[in-house]
Every structure is written in C-alpha cells, then in structure tokens.
Design an enzyme around this catalytic site. Structure first.
Site, PDB file in Angstrom:
ATOM      1  N   SER A   1      18.427   0.883   2.254  1.00 38.41           N
ATOM      2  CA  SER A   1      18.251   2.332   2.144  1.00 38.41           C
ATOM      3  C   SER A   1      19.576   3.077   2.214  1.00 38.41           C
ATOM      4  CB  SER A   1      17.342   2.815   3.286  1.00 38.41           C
ATOM      5  OG  SER A   1      17.356   4.218   3.414  1.00 38.41           O
TER       6      SER A   1
ATOM      7  N   SER B   1       8.845   3.586   7.499  1.00 35.18           N
ATOM      8  CA  SER B   1       9.826   4.192   6.608  1.00 35.18           C
ATOM      9  C   SER B   1      10.058   5.686   6.818  1.00 35.18           C
ATOM     10  CB  SER B   1       9.412   3.967   5.149  1.00 35.18           C
ATOM     11  OG  SER B   1       8.117   4.491   4.918  1.00 35.18           O
TER      12      SER B   1
ATOM     13  N   GLU C   1      19.946   5.623   3.818  1.00 45.12           N
ATOM     14  CA  GLU C   1      20.072   6.104   5.192  1.00 45.12           C
ATOM     15  C   GLU C   1      21.066   5.250   5.993  1.00 45.12           C
ATOM     16  OE1 GLU C   1      18.799   8.677   6.984  1.00 45.12           O
ATOM     17  OE2 GLU C   1      17.823   9.580   5.241  1.00 45.12           O
TER      18      GLU C   1
ATOM     19  N   THR D   1       0.816  -1.216   0.000  1.00 46.31           N
ATOM     20  CA  THR D   1       0.000   0.000   0.000  1.00 46.31           C
ATOM     21  C   THR D   1       0.851   1.270   0.000  1.00 46.31           C
ATOM     22  OG1 THR D   1      -0.146  -0.021   2.422  1.00 46.31           O
ATOM     23  CG2 THR D   1      -1.912  -1.139   1.197  1.00 46.31           C
ATOM     24  N   GLY D   2       2.179   1.118   0.013  1.00 40.97           N
ATOM     25  CA  GLY D   2       3.064   2.277  -0.028  1.00 40.97           C
ATOM     26  C   GLY D   2       3.402   2.703  -1.445  1.00 40.97           C
TER      27      GLY D   2
ATOM     28  N   LEU E   1       4.493  -8.576   9.378  1.00 43.55           N
ATOM     29  CA  LEU E   1       5.933  -8.827   9.367  1.00 43.55           C
ATOM     30  C   LEU E   1       6.456  -9.232  10.744  1.00 43.55           C
ATOM     31  CD1 LEU E   1       7.341  -5.995   7.053  1.00 43.55           C
ATOM     32  CD2 LEU E   1       7.539  -8.457   6.687  1.00 43.55           C
TER      33      LEU E   1
ATOM     34  N   TYR F   1      15.955   4.352  12.338  1.00 43.82           N
ATOM     35  CA  TYR F   1      15.545   3.772  11.055  1.00 43.82           C
ATOM     36  C   TYR F   1      16.753   3.237  10.302  1.00 43.82           C
ATOM     37  CZ  TYR F   1      14.175   3.690   6.119  1.00 43.82           C
ATOM     38  OH  TYR F   1      13.964   3.326   4.810  1.00 43.82           O
TER      39      TYR F   1
END
Length: 324
Positions: free
Chosen positions: A127, A82, A129, A10-11, A57, A151
C-alpha cells in the site's frame, strides 16, 4: 485452465480481480473466514463461478488445507484489515491480520509448494500508506518507507516479508504498492464512497450535509478495475518483483468534492460539508502521488479511467442504488 486462489475475495479488489480472472478463463477459489460472512451472498449472486473455501489468515494450517483443495497456480493475498482509521482503534488485530497474516500466507505457500518453490506465484497487496511521511515526491519503488499508522506499519512488515521469501527461497513473489484505488464497490467507510453516497443523497433530497475530516489531504486516486489488471500482469512476469501502481496525479479531497457535487449540478458544495475533528487522523499522511514508470515499462500497464470519470462513476452508481 489456470487456477487462482484469492484472499479478501469479498472486498472491492477481490471482486474486480475475480471478474478479471474469470474473463481470462481461470478457475477462481476464494477464501472466506467462516460461513457467516455477510458478503458471501453477494459474492455467490454476482460471481457464482467462484468456488468458496473457508480459512483464516491467522491460521496457517487452514491456509495449507485451502491451498491443497485449490491447487492454485497463482495466490493473490488481498486479505487485510484495510480501513486506516480503524487501525488506531485496534492496532493489535490490525497487526495480526495485515502483518502476520502475510507471513502465514507466505509460509503456507512455501509448505504447499514443497520442493517446487515456483509452483505457486504469489501476489502481496502492499500500500501507498507505507510511504506515510513521504521522503520524496513522487514516490517510487526505491522511496524510503515511513508509515504513519498501525495499518501502514503492518503493510510494511508484509511488504518486506514478501521480499524476504523471494530472496530466501526463490519464491515467485511480487508486491504491488497500490496507491488509492476506488470504485462503486468501495466500502462506505472510505472517504471517496462516503462522499459519493452523500452527494447522491443530497441530490435526491435525502440528506443535507456530510461530515468529513481533513479536506486538504492529497491522494493519487485511480480505478480499482485498472489496478487489479496490474496485479495479474505482475504474476505473468518471469520473476517476482515490486511495482508502484498509481496514476501519477494528486488531488485534494476538496477537488473530489468539487467534481462530485458539480456532477449533480451543485456548485456551492461548501454549505453541505462540515469538518469534524473526530475524522482527523492522529498522524496525517498529507501527500501521496506515485511514480508508476516501472509498471508502465515492464508490465505494459497504464490507467484507463481518469479522475473525473472515476468520481462520476461512483456518484452515478450511488444515485442508481438509491433510486432503485
């Protein structure tokens, strides 16, 4: 007909990946945590071909059941908490979902595959990040990871766990180290979409200012539709591996503002922008720019949407939403 199983469907990335896979003739199964997800109706309306399965998850048994129902050839693990800023507010939940959730997904895949470990090809959404306090410029697959947010730390765990399952069990598991990728589907809490929506409202006289954090932060921004194509290409390779996916260009938040406001004919955008210390990160990631040489040479991948085109696309989409 190949079959794909997608978490985080859904992202933003789940949406573009599902569209891509459906266009390639896949049967797509999407995992949703409970039937009360507010985005399910949009998913059913926009992508009615996607078959929705429930699971979590954080619950390995539910993942095993979902895999048994989907019987996928490919598993794309896009599910995560996220939003980087939120990870400081709830580091524990971020760790449970974004870190341990990857372990659960890998273990469920291993159990589902049984003796045929190559039965399911696995993609992990890593990511940029993870680079955090960058140790070299640009950042490549061999750059030391130094995350600067809960994150980022969680993503590092998932990244290395994916490598571990590849090396320990021979799983076809790949990690895409994706740099910032945006689109009109980006959530309104992210800075690019926050700006595009504000610019559209200001242009239409519905808003006067927008409050932002660090305008000097530099990011490597690309189009999400391009980046999901790289995900798919990874799982078509004979073996799993890790790939940096980026444009190789870096732009300050100020540049994004400049392009966005100029797109609607506003040149003096400074009077519409306020800086608020509340939006600064406790530990800032100052500069991200990726080296996607490996992806270009091995996957045959390259971005198709330029930075100005991406900004204009997002502003135009928000203008259209507001005018509608």
């Amino acid at each position: 007909m190949p079959r794909a199983f997608v978490t985080g469907i859904t992202g933003q990335d789940g949406y573009y990946l599902s569209k891509l896979l459906l266009s390639k003739g896949y049967e797509v199964f999407g995992l949703v945590r409970g039937q009360n997800n507010p985005k399910i109706d949009f998913l059913r309306e926009e992508l009615p071909e996607v078959k929705i399965l429930t699971g979590d998850l954080m619950d390995t048994s539910s993942l095993i059941r979902a895999l048994a129902a989907a019987q996928p050839d490919e598993f794309y693990n896009l599910g995560a908490i996220s939003f980087v800023a939120y990870s400081w507010e709830n580091a524990s939940l971020t760790t449970d979902v974004t870190a341990k959730g990857v372990l659960n997904a890998l273990e469920a895949t291993r159990i589902h595959a049984g003796d045929d470990i190559s039965k399911v090809r696995f993609y992990q959404a890593s990511s940029s990040e993870m680079f955090g306090k960058v140790q070299e410029v640009p950042q490549s697959e061999s750059t030391l990871l130094w995350p600067r947010s809960p994150y980022g730390v969680a993503k590092v765990f998932g990244h290395y766990m994916t490598i571990n399952y590849r090396e320990s069990y021979g799983m076809h598991a790949s990690s895409g180290v994706l740099f910032n990728h945006e689109s009109p589907m980006r959530g309104p809490e992210f800075v690019t979409r926050k700006i595009s929506m504000a610019v559209a409202k200001i242009a239409l006289g519905q808003q006067k200012t927008v409050s932002l954090g660090n305008l000097d932060a530099k990011r490597d921004w690309g189009f999400a539709g391009d980046y999901v194509d790289a995900m798919w290409r990874m799982l078509q390779q004979p073996t799993g591996d890790d790939y940096v996916i980026s444009t190789g260009e870096t732009h300050e938040v100020r540049e994004y503002l400049d392009v966005a406001f100029n797109h609607v004919g506003i040149s003096d955008w400074e009077k519409h922008v306020e800086q608020n210390p509340a939006f600064f990160r406790p530990a800032e990631v100052d500069l991200l720019v990726g080296d996607a040489t490996k992806a270009r040479e091995t996957l045959g991948w390259s971005p198709t949407v330029s930075f100005p085109e991406l900004v204009a696309m997002m502003v135009d989409a928000d203008l259209a939403r507001l005018q509608a």
